[in-house]
Scaffold this motif. Structure first.
Motif, PDB file in Angstrom:
ATOM      1  N   ALA A  79       0.840  -1.173  -0.007  1.00 21.73           N
ATOM      2  CA  ALA A  79       0.072  -0.135   0.029  1.00 21.73           C
ATOM      3  C   ALA A  79       0.882   1.306  -0.013  1.00 21.73           C
ATOM      4  CB  ALA A  79      -0.914  -0.146   1.230  1.00 21.73           C
ATOM      5  N   VAL A  80       1.831   1.472   0.737  1.00 30.16           N
ATOM      6  CA  VAL A  80       2.903   2.305   0.719  1.00 30.16           C
ATOM      7  C   VAL A  80       3.500   2.629  -0.656  1.00 30.16           C
ATOM      8  CG1 VAL A  80       4.969   3.200   1.824  1.00 30.16           C
ATOM      9  CG2 VAL A  80       3.288   2.211   3.345  1.00 30.16           C
ATOM     10  N   LEU A  81       4.064   1.510  -1.308  1.00 26.95           N
ATOM     11  CA  LEU A  81       4.589   1.646  -2.571  1.00 26.95           C
ATOM     12  C   LEU A  81       3.617   2.144  -3.552  1.00 26.95           C
ATOM     13  CD1 LEU A  81       6.278  -1.636  -3.129  1.00 26.95           C
ATOM     14  CD2 LEU A  81       7.427   0.632  -2.599  1.00 26.95           C
ATOM     15  N   ALA A  82       2.310   1.605  -3.762  1.00 21.00           N
ATOM     16  CA  ALA A  82       1.125   2.085  -4.420  1.00 21.00           C
ATOM     17  C   ALA A  82       0.735   3.660  -4.280  1.00 21.00           C
ATOM     18  CB  ALA A  82      -0.097   1.415  -4.295  1.00 21.00           C
ATOM     19  N   GLY A  83       0.840   4.008  -3.029  1.00 22.98           N
ATOM     20  CA  GLY A  83       0.546   5.448  -2.700  1.00 22.98           C
ATOM     21  C   GLY A  83       1.751   6.301  -2.972  1.00 22.98           C
ATOM     22  N   LEU A 128      -8.400   0.014  -4.821  1.00 21.08           N
ATOM     23  CA  LEU A 128      -7.138   0.467  -4.089  1.00 21.08           C
ATOM     24  C   LEU A 128      -6.563  -0.664  -3.546  1.00 21.08           C
ATOM     25  CD1 LEU A 128      -7.696   3.969  -2.169  1.00 21.08           C
ATOM     26  CD2 LEU A 128      -6.336   3.591  -4.115  1.00 21.08           C
ATOM     27  N   PRO A 129      -7.229  -1.696  -2.838  1.00 22.29           N
ATOM     28  CA  PRO A 129      -6.507  -2.854  -2.184  1.00 22.29           C
ATOM     29  C   PRO A 129      -5.869  -3.501  -3.581  1.00 22.29           C
ATOM     30  CG  PRO A 129      -8.653  -2.417  -1.099  1.00 22.29           C
ATOM     31  CD  PRO A 129      -8.655  -1.671  -2.330  1.00 22.29           C
ATOM     32  N   ASN A 130      -6.351  -3.675  -4.778  1.00 27.47           N
ATOM     33  CA  ASN A 130      -5.838  -4.360  -5.764  1.00 27.47           C
ATOM     34  C   ASN A 130      -4.480  -3.617  -6.189  1.00 27.47           C
ATOM     35  OD1 ASN A 130      -8.954  -4.601  -5.579  1.00 27.47           O
ATOM     36  ND2 ASN A 130      -8.379  -6.018  -7.597  1.00 27.47           N
ATOM     37  N   ALA A 131      -4.336  -2.441  -5.873  1.00 28.46           N
ATOM     38  CA  ALA A 131      -3.089  -1.715  -6.439  1.00 28.46           C
ATOM     39  C   ALA A 131      -2.076  -2.179  -5.142  1.00 28.46           C
ATOM     40  CB  ALA A 131      -3.448  -0.336  -6.240  1.00 28.46           C
ATOM     41  N   ALA A 132      -2.347  -2.139  -3.904  1.00 36.72           N
ATOM     42  CA  ALA A 132      -1.642  -2.753  -2.870  1.00 36.72           C
ATOM     43  C   ALA A 132      -1.107  -4.104  -3.337  1.00 36.72           C
ATOM     44  CB  ALA A 132      -2.127  -2.590  -1.541  1.00 36.72           C
ATOM     45  N   VAL A 133      -2.081  -5.036  -3.637  1.00 33.72           N
ATOM     46  CA  VAL A 133      -1.683  -6.542  -3.893  1.00 33.72           C
ATOM     47  C   VAL A 133      -0.607  -6.431  -5.233  1.00 33.72           C
ATOM     48  CG1 VAL A 133      -2.371  -8.727  -4.657  1.00 33.72           C
ATOM     49  CG2 VAL A 133      -3.616  -7.273  -2.955  1.00 33.72           C
ATOM     50  N   TRP A 134      -0.951  -5.697  -6.185  1.00 32.14           N
ATOM     51  CA  TRP A 134      -0.270  -5.614  -7.601  1.00 32.14           C
ATOM     52  C   TRP A 134       1.281  -4.865  -7.030  1.00 32.14           C
ATOM     53  CZ3 TRP A 134      -2.204  -3.846 -12.722  1.00 32.14           C
ATOM     54  CH2 TRP A 134      -3.105  -4.601 -13.150  1.00 32.14           C
ATOM     55  N   ALA A 135       1.450  -3.970  -6.156  1.00 20.29           N
ATOM     56  CA  ALA A 135       2.699  -3.379  -5.510  1.00 20.29           C
ATOM     57  C   ALA A 135       3.317  -4.459  -4.878  1.00 20.29           C
ATOM     58  CB  ALA A 135       2.456  -2.178  -4.856  1.00 20.29           C
ATOM     59  N   ALA A 192       3.310  -7.711  -5.354  1.00 18.76           N
ATOM     60  CA  ALA A 192       3.727  -8.678  -6.148  1.00 18.76           C
ATOM     61  C   ALA A 192       5.125  -8.029  -6.940  1.00 18.76           C
ATOM     62  CB  ALA A 192       2.725  -9.315  -7.341  1.00 18.76           C
ATOM     63  N   TYR A 193       4.894  -6.889  -7.363  1.00 17.40           N
ATOM     64  CA  TYR A 193       6.119  -6.047  -7.831  1.00 17.40           C
ATOM     65  C   TYR A 193       7.071  -6.008  -7.094  1.00 17.40           C
ATOM     66  CZ  TYR A 193       8.525  -2.455 -10.494  1.00 17.40           C
ATOM     67  OH  TYR A 193       9.457  -1.548 -11.139  1.00 17.40           O
ATOM     68  N   GLY A 194       7.245  -5.631  -5.575  1.00 17.46           N
ATOM     69  CA  GLY A 194       8.346  -6.096  -4.790  1.00 17.46           C
ATOM     70  C   GLY A 194       8.937  -7.450  -4.805  1.00 17.46           C
ATOM     71  N   LEU A 195       7.950  -8.225  -4.863  1.00 14.16           N
ATOM     72  CA  LEU A 195       8.324  -9.912  -4.450  1.00 14.16           C
ATOM     73  C   LEU A 195       9.300 -10.109  -5.715  1.00 14.16           C
ATOM     74  CD1 LEU A 195       5.114 -11.546  -3.500  1.00 14.16           C
ATOM     75  CD2 LEU A 195       7.099 -11.373  -2.104  1.00 14.16           C
ATOM     76  N   GLY A 196       9.330  -9.526  -6.867  1.00 15.28           N
ATOM     77  CA  GLY A 196      10.166  -9.876  -8.178  1.00 15.28           C
ATOM     78  C   GLY A 196       9.387 -10.212  -9.345  1.00 15.28           C
ATOM     79  N   PRO A 197       8.317 -11.147  -9.385  1.00 16.45           N
ATOM     80  CA  PRO A 197       7.624 -11.325 -10.729  1.00 16.45           C
ATOM     81  C   PRO A 197       6.994 -10.397 -11.337  1.00 16.45           C
ATOM     82  CG  PRO A 197       7.121 -13.258  -8.906  1.00 16.45           C
ATOM     83  CD  PRO A 197       7.743 -12.047  -8.037  1.00 16.45           C
ATOM     84  N   GLY A 198       6.381  -9.337 -10.425  1.00 15.24           N
ATOM     85  CA  GLY A 198       5.791  -8.363 -11.127  1.00 15.24           C
ATOM     86  C   GLY A 198       4.359  -8.558 -11.379  1.00 15.24           C
ATOM     87  N   PHE A 199       3.875  -7.852 -12.450  1.00 14.53           N
ATOM     88  CA  PHE A 199       2.492  -8.052 -12.840  1.00 14.53           C
ATOM     89  C   PHE A 199       2.452  -7.991 -14.324  1.00 14.53           C
ATOM     90  CE2 PHE A 199       3.017  -3.712 -10.944  1.00 14.53           C
ATOM     91  CZ  PHE A 199       2.665  -3.056 -11.855  1.00 14.53           C
ATOM     92  N   ALA A 200       1.367  -8.274 -14.777  1.00 11.96           N
ATOM     93  CA  ALA A 200       1.356  -8.517 -16.543  1.00 11.96           C
ATOM     94  C   ALA A 200       0.372  -7.216 -16.755  1.00 11.96           C
ATOM     95  CB  ALA A 200       0.430  -9.716 -16.904  1.00 11.96           C
ATOM     96  N   LEU A 201       0.569  -6.717 -17.817  1.00 10.17           N
ATOM     97  CA  LEU A 201       0.047  -5.513 -18.456  1.00 10.17           C
ATOM     98  C   LEU A 201      -0.692  -5.715 -19.907  1.00 10.17           C
ATOM     99  CD1 LEU A 201       2.362  -2.661 -17.439  1.00 10.17           C
ATOM    100  CD2 LEU A 201       0.119  -3.222 -16.247  1.00 10.17           C
TER     101      LEU A 201
END
Length: 504
Positions: free
Chosen positions: A207-211, A246-253, A255-264
């Motif tokens: 959530a901090v990363l997304a914000g 907004l919670p979806n954005a926190a989960v996306w961020a 996953a981004y920090g974990l390494g695999p990231g997310f698909a666009l």
């Protein structure tokens, strides 16, 4: 009479349990109706306030039913596409899912914890089945109703995700009603505590990363927001949608920090190493905060601190909980916590992402199995040494404190101080005797220093008055260690030598 009474009581108990089961089933249906009704009110208010409504009240109710199913993880199919082929819509607004989950949790908990203790209540398994059954009956009716609208439900996902979400939320309510018991083994309980601590840290960091990214790209997000919604009613509806995502954005961020990231989109992937492929990004305010194209720099690499802190928190929690056990038990608890965390992250990643259409819009968001596997690796690689270190630190032997040496006692005050002299030595050191000419005779009855010469342990002092008149007997202070004597004879004047007069 005894057998009849026994049968009667048994029949009453069975009748009470049946009534409690039926009541729990009705409560589950009411919880489903409340969730649908709340969404229907919001949709109808937005439809009334819209200056250009596309459909009537029936369309608004179908939209409310579709949103309610989407909140449970059911994919919807858009039939009003340009090509005529139905396009899937599978991204679940996680904040919207909080309403049915909370209703199910509260219903199951209140079913097993009634206000009146005399009322019969079902068993935990019976409450789970009754509440879930009543809820699913209403859900089946809503699925059938949505098939006649513009957003029908996908029957495959409706048969998989909908029962799973209902059973999970109801089971959590039953577990809360039973006092949230943990497994009997210390390692299992420690693993569950570590999972909760690690997940909360990971999602908070996401959530901090997304914000931070959204604030950094605030200008682009505002331009996208104003370009989509022109009227005030459309802006309010879009703001509610952004809030629900907004919670979806926190989960996306996360996953981004974990390494695999997310698909666009198909063939496009955003990771801390950079943005690969050609992203198919529709205009939306939250998507304006995506990382830039090209290779990632230190701002993108700094996102790895989020899973690092989450793994440290997991290991610290497990290490403190299993500090009294063996190192093997601590390692097993960390491995179990890492696998459970991976499963939870995979479920969240699967719910936060999904398709937005066909073709390139078929894949949007984190890939669930990649995010889950990365969470397991972080938990093992960082959480395991952290837990062992915390355990070893907690089992260290504290050094005994060195006792302080006692201070020597202060010297006692001496009798000679009354005559203007100070003597530092204690009383037994004063062993000198007085001259025989000036000392009273033994047995004369004259007390020396308030004591008789026949007292045991008597030690004479080396200071005596020059004459019997000076200093006065009454001026002598009593000894510091002895109380005043009350059994002494009265003071008498000593006899004067012959040949003297009474004048001084």
């Amino acid at each position: 009479m005894a057998p009849v009474t026994h049968l009667t009581e048994h029949t009453l108990v069975q009748g009470g349990r049946s009534a409690a089961f039926a009541t729990a089933c009705v409560r589950g249906g009411v919880a489903a109706g409340l969730g649908v009704g709340a969404l229907a009110v919001l949709v109808i208010v937005a439809w009334i306030s819209s200056p250009f409504p596309d459909s009537g009240a029936g369309g608004a109710l179908h939209l409310a039913a579709g949103l309610w199913l989407l909140a449970h993880g059911v994919d919807l199919l858009r039939t009003d596409t340009l090509g005529g082929l139905p396009a899937p819509l599978g991204i679940v607004p996680l904040l919207l899912s909080a309403l049915p989950v909370w209703l199910l949790h509260r219903t199951a908990r209140s079913t097993l914890d009634p206000a009146d203790e005399n009322r019969p209540r079902p068993s935990p398994a019976g409450a789970l089945g009754a509440v879930s059954g009543g809820y699913l009956l209403v859900a089946a009716v809503i699925v059938v109703y949505s098939e006649s609208g513009p957003l029908p439900a996908d029957l495959v996902t409706a048969g998989l995700w909908l029962p799973g979400v209902v059973l999970g939320a109801t089971g959590a309510g039953v577990w809360a009603a039973l006092g949230r018991p943990l497994p009997g083994r210390e390692e299992a309980a420690a693993a569950l505590r570590g999972v909760g601590t690690g997940l909360v840290t990971l999602l908070a960091g996401g959530a901090v990363l997304a914000g931070t990214a959204l604030v950094w790209h605030a200008g682009a997000a505002r331009t996208s927001y104003e370009g989509i919604a022109g009227e005030w009613s459309g802006r309010v509806a879009l703001a509610l949608l952004v809030l629900a995502l907004l919670p979806n954005a926190a989960v996306w961020a996360a996953a981004y920090g974990l390494g695999p990231g997310f698909a666009l989109g198909t063939g496009a992937l955003a990771t801390p190493l950079g943005l690969l492929g050609d992203p198919a990004v529709p205009p939306f305010p939250l998507l304006a905060a995506l990382p830039p194209e090209g290779r990632g720099g230190w701002p993108q690499w700094a996102a790895a601190t989020v899973p690092l802190l989450a793994a440290v928190a997991l290991g610290r929690s497990v290490g403190r909980s299993t500090g009294t056990g063996r190192a093997r038990d601590t390692a097993l608890a960390v491995l179990g916590a890492a696998w459970i965390s991976g499963a939870a992250v995979a479920a969240l990643a699967g719910a936060a992402g999904g398709p937005l259409g066909t073709g390139r819009l078929l894949a949007f968001g984190p890939v669930w199995w990649q995010a889950g596997a990365a969470a397991v690796l972080w938990g093992v690689a960082v959480g395991l040494p952290t837990a062992l270190t915390v355990r070893a630190w907690g089992r260290r032997i504290p050094r005994p404190e060195r006792p302080k040496e006692p201070r020597p006692p202060k010297p006692a005050k001496v009798f000679g101080k009354a005559f203007g002299k100070a003597e530092a030595a204690p009383e037994p050191a004063l062993t000198a005797t007085a001259p025989p000419s000036s000392a009273p005779a033994p047995g004369s009855g004259f007390p020396l220093n308030g004591r008789d010469d026949e007292d045991e342990g008597y030690v004479p002092y080396d200071y005596f008055p020059a004459t019997w008149e000076s200093p006065a007997y009454t001026d002598l202070p009593p000894h510091a260690d002895l109380p005043p004597r009350t059994d002494l004879p009265p003071r008498t004047e000593p006899p004067r030598p012959s040949g003297t007069t009474g004048a001084e």
